[in-house]
Motif scaffolding. Sequence first.
Motif, PDB file in Angstrom:
ATOM      1  N   ASN A  12     -15.469   0.600  -9.136  1.00 18.99           N
ATOM      2  CA  ASN A  12     -15.461  -0.582  -9.996  1.00 18.99           C
ATOM      3  C   ASN A  12     -14.298  -0.574 -10.976  1.00 18.99           C
ATOM      4  O   ASN A  12     -14.145  -1.505 -11.760  1.00 18.99           O
ATOM      5  CB  ASN A  12     -16.769  -0.693 -10.770  1.00 18.99           C
ATOM      6  CG  ASN A  12     -17.934  -0.962  -9.854  1.00 18.99           C
ATOM      7  OD1 ASN A  12     -17.795  -1.599  -8.825  1.00 18.99           O
ATOM      8  ND2 ASN A  12     -19.089  -0.464 -10.217  1.00 18.99           N
ATOM      9  N   TYR A  14     -10.259  -0.553 -11.710  1.00 21.07           N
ATOM     10  CA  TYR A  14      -9.010  -1.000 -11.106  1.00 21.07           C
ATOM     11  C   TYR A  14      -7.879  -0.627 -12.060  1.00 21.07           C
ATOM     12  O   TYR A  14      -7.873  -1.049 -13.200  1.00 21.07           O
ATOM     13  CB  TYR A  14      -9.065  -2.528 -10.957  1.00 21.07           C
ATOM     14  CG  TYR A  14      -8.386  -3.046  -9.742  1.00 21.07           C
ATOM     15  CD1 TYR A  14      -7.042  -3.315  -9.734  1.00 21.07           C
ATOM     16  CD2 TYR A  14      -9.119  -3.288  -8.586  1.00 21.07           C
ATOM     17  CE1 TYR A  14      -6.422  -3.809  -8.605  1.00 21.07           C
ATOM     18  CE2 TYR A  14      -8.518  -3.793  -7.461  1.00 21.07           C
ATOM     19  CZ  TYR A  14      -7.168  -4.048  -7.475  1.00 21.07           C
ATOM     20  OH  TYR A  14      -6.567  -4.536  -6.362  1.00 21.07           O
ATOM     21  N   GLU A  16      -3.831  -0.757 -12.871  1.00 22.42           N
ATOM     22  CA  GLU A  16      -2.633  -1.508 -12.523  1.00 22.42           C
ATOM     23  C   GLU A  16      -1.414  -0.746 -13.033  1.00 22.42           C
ATOM     24  O   GLU A  16      -1.363  -0.339 -14.182  1.00 22.42           O
ATOM     25  CB  GLU A  16      -2.705  -2.892 -13.172  1.00 22.42           C
ATOM     26  CG  GLU A  16      -1.624  -3.831 -12.726  1.00 22.42           C
ATOM     27  CD  GLU A  16      -1.880  -5.221 -13.260  1.00 22.42           C
ATOM     28  OE1 GLU A  16      -2.664  -5.961 -12.628  1.00 22.42           O
ATOM     29  OE2 GLU A  16      -1.298  -5.557 -14.297  1.00 22.42           O
ATOM     30  N   HIS A  37      -6.717   7.578  -6.317  1.00 27.53           N
ATOM     31  CA  HIS A  37      -7.318   7.078  -5.082  1.00 27.53           C
ATOM     32  C   HIS A  37      -8.381   8.054  -4.557  1.00 27.53           C
ATOM     33  O   HIS A  37      -9.444   7.640  -4.095  1.00 27.53           O
ATOM     34  CB  HIS A  37      -6.232   6.846  -4.034  1.00 27.53           C
ATOM     35  CG  HIS A  37      -6.761   6.401  -2.711  1.00 27.53           C
ATOM     36  ND1 HIS A  37      -7.264   5.132  -2.503  1.00 27.53           N
ATOM     37  CD2 HIS A  37      -6.889   7.051  -1.536  1.00 27.53           C
ATOM     38  CE1 HIS A  37      -7.665   5.033  -1.250  1.00 27.53           C
ATOM     39  NE2 HIS A  37      -7.450   6.189  -0.641  1.00 27.53           N
ATOM     40  N   ARG A  42      -9.478   2.078  -7.459  1.00 23.65           N
ATOM     41  CA  ARG A  42      -8.582   1.153  -6.765  1.00 23.65           C
ATOM     42  C   ARG A  42      -7.313   0.959  -7.596  1.00 23.65           C
ATOM     43  O   ARG A  42      -7.355   1.004  -8.827  1.00 23.65           O
ATOM     44  CB  ARG A  42      -9.276  -0.178  -6.530  1.00 23.65           C
ATOM     45  CG  ARG A  42     -10.471  -0.012  -5.588  1.00 23.65           C
ATOM     46  CD  ARG A  42     -11.165  -1.301  -5.310  1.00 23.65           C
ATOM     47  NE  ARG A  42     -11.672  -1.881  -6.546  1.00 23.65           N
ATOM     48  CZ  ARG A  42     -11.927  -3.171  -6.722  1.00 23.65           C
ATOM     49  NH1 ARG A  42     -11.728  -4.014  -5.730  1.00 23.65           N
ATOM     50  NH2 ARG A  42     -12.394  -3.616  -7.859  1.00 23.65           N
ATOM     51  N   LEU A  43      -6.195   0.725  -6.920  1.00 14.18           N
ATOM     52  CA  LEU A  43      -4.905   0.635  -7.589  1.00 14.18           C
ATOM     53  C   LEU A  43      -4.150  -0.621  -7.208  1.00 14.18           C
ATOM     54  O   LEU A  43      -4.199  -1.064  -6.058  1.00 14.18           O
ATOM     55  CB  LEU A  43      -4.058   1.855  -7.225  1.00 14.18           C
ATOM     56  CG  LEU A  43      -4.704   3.152  -7.677  1.00 14.18           C
ATOM     57  CD1 LEU A  43      -4.433   4.245  -6.695  1.00 14.18           C
ATOM     58  CD2 LEU A  43      -4.230   3.514  -9.047  1.00 14.18           C
ATOM     59  N   ALA A  44      -3.422  -1.162  -8.181  1.00  7.56           N
ATOM     60  CA  ALA A  44      -2.583  -2.339  -7.954  1.00  7.56           C
ATOM     61  C   ALA A  44      -1.189  -2.051  -8.484  1.00  7.56           C
ATOM     62  O   ALA A  44      -1.017  -1.329  -9.456  1.00  7.56           O
ATOM     63  CB  ALA A  44      -3.158  -3.553  -8.673  1.00  7.56           C
ATOM     64  N   SER A  64      -4.284  -0.937  -3.363  1.00  8.29           N
ATOM     65  CA  SER A  64      -5.276  -1.944  -3.007  1.00  8.29           C
ATOM     66  C   SER A  64      -4.741  -3.371  -3.131  1.00  8.29           C
ATOM     67  O   SER A  64      -5.188  -4.267  -2.446  1.00  8.29           O
ATOM     68  CB  SER A  64      -6.515  -1.821  -3.908  1.00  8.29           C
ATOM     69  OG  SER A  64      -7.065  -0.547  -3.811  1.00  8.29           O
ATOM     70  N   GLU A  65      -3.780  -3.548  -4.051  1.00  2.76           N
ATOM     71  CA  GLU A  65      -3.298  -4.899  -4.331  1.00  2.76           C
ATOM     72  C   GLU A  65      -1.851  -4.851  -4.792  1.00  2.76           C
ATOM     73  O   GLU A  65      -1.437  -3.897  -5.451  1.00  2.76           O
ATOM     74  CB  GLU A  65      -4.157  -5.527  -5.432  1.00  2.76           C
ATOM     75  CG  GLU A  65      -3.868  -6.967  -5.717  1.00  2.76           C
ATOM     76  CD  GLU A  65      -4.855  -7.546  -6.717  1.00  2.76           C
ATOM     77  OE1 GLU A  65      -4.377  -8.164  -7.674  1.00  2.76           O
ATOM     78  OE2 GLU A  65      -6.062  -7.378  -6.534  1.00  2.76           O
TER      79      GLU A  65
END
Length: 68
Positions: A12, A14, A16, A37, A42-44, A64-65
């Motif tokens: 949950n 993230y 950046e 990771h 999650r990584l952007a 991830s993005e």
Amino acid sequence: MAPGEGRLQPANLYVEVTEGVLLSDSLGAEQAIRDLHALGIRLAIDDFGTGYSSLGYLRHLPISELNA
């Protein structure tokens, strides 16, 4: 509160990172990205296209993005 109750799950979260961070210390940033990771975070990549990295480089990272 029971153990684990009310805690944020890694999936949950993230994080950046800007493209500039990747370019300033590519080896350190790459390892940090892989470590996060591995924890399930999650990584952007933000501001992509403002530096000189390529999509080929990012293909090897667990991103991830991608944001422009």
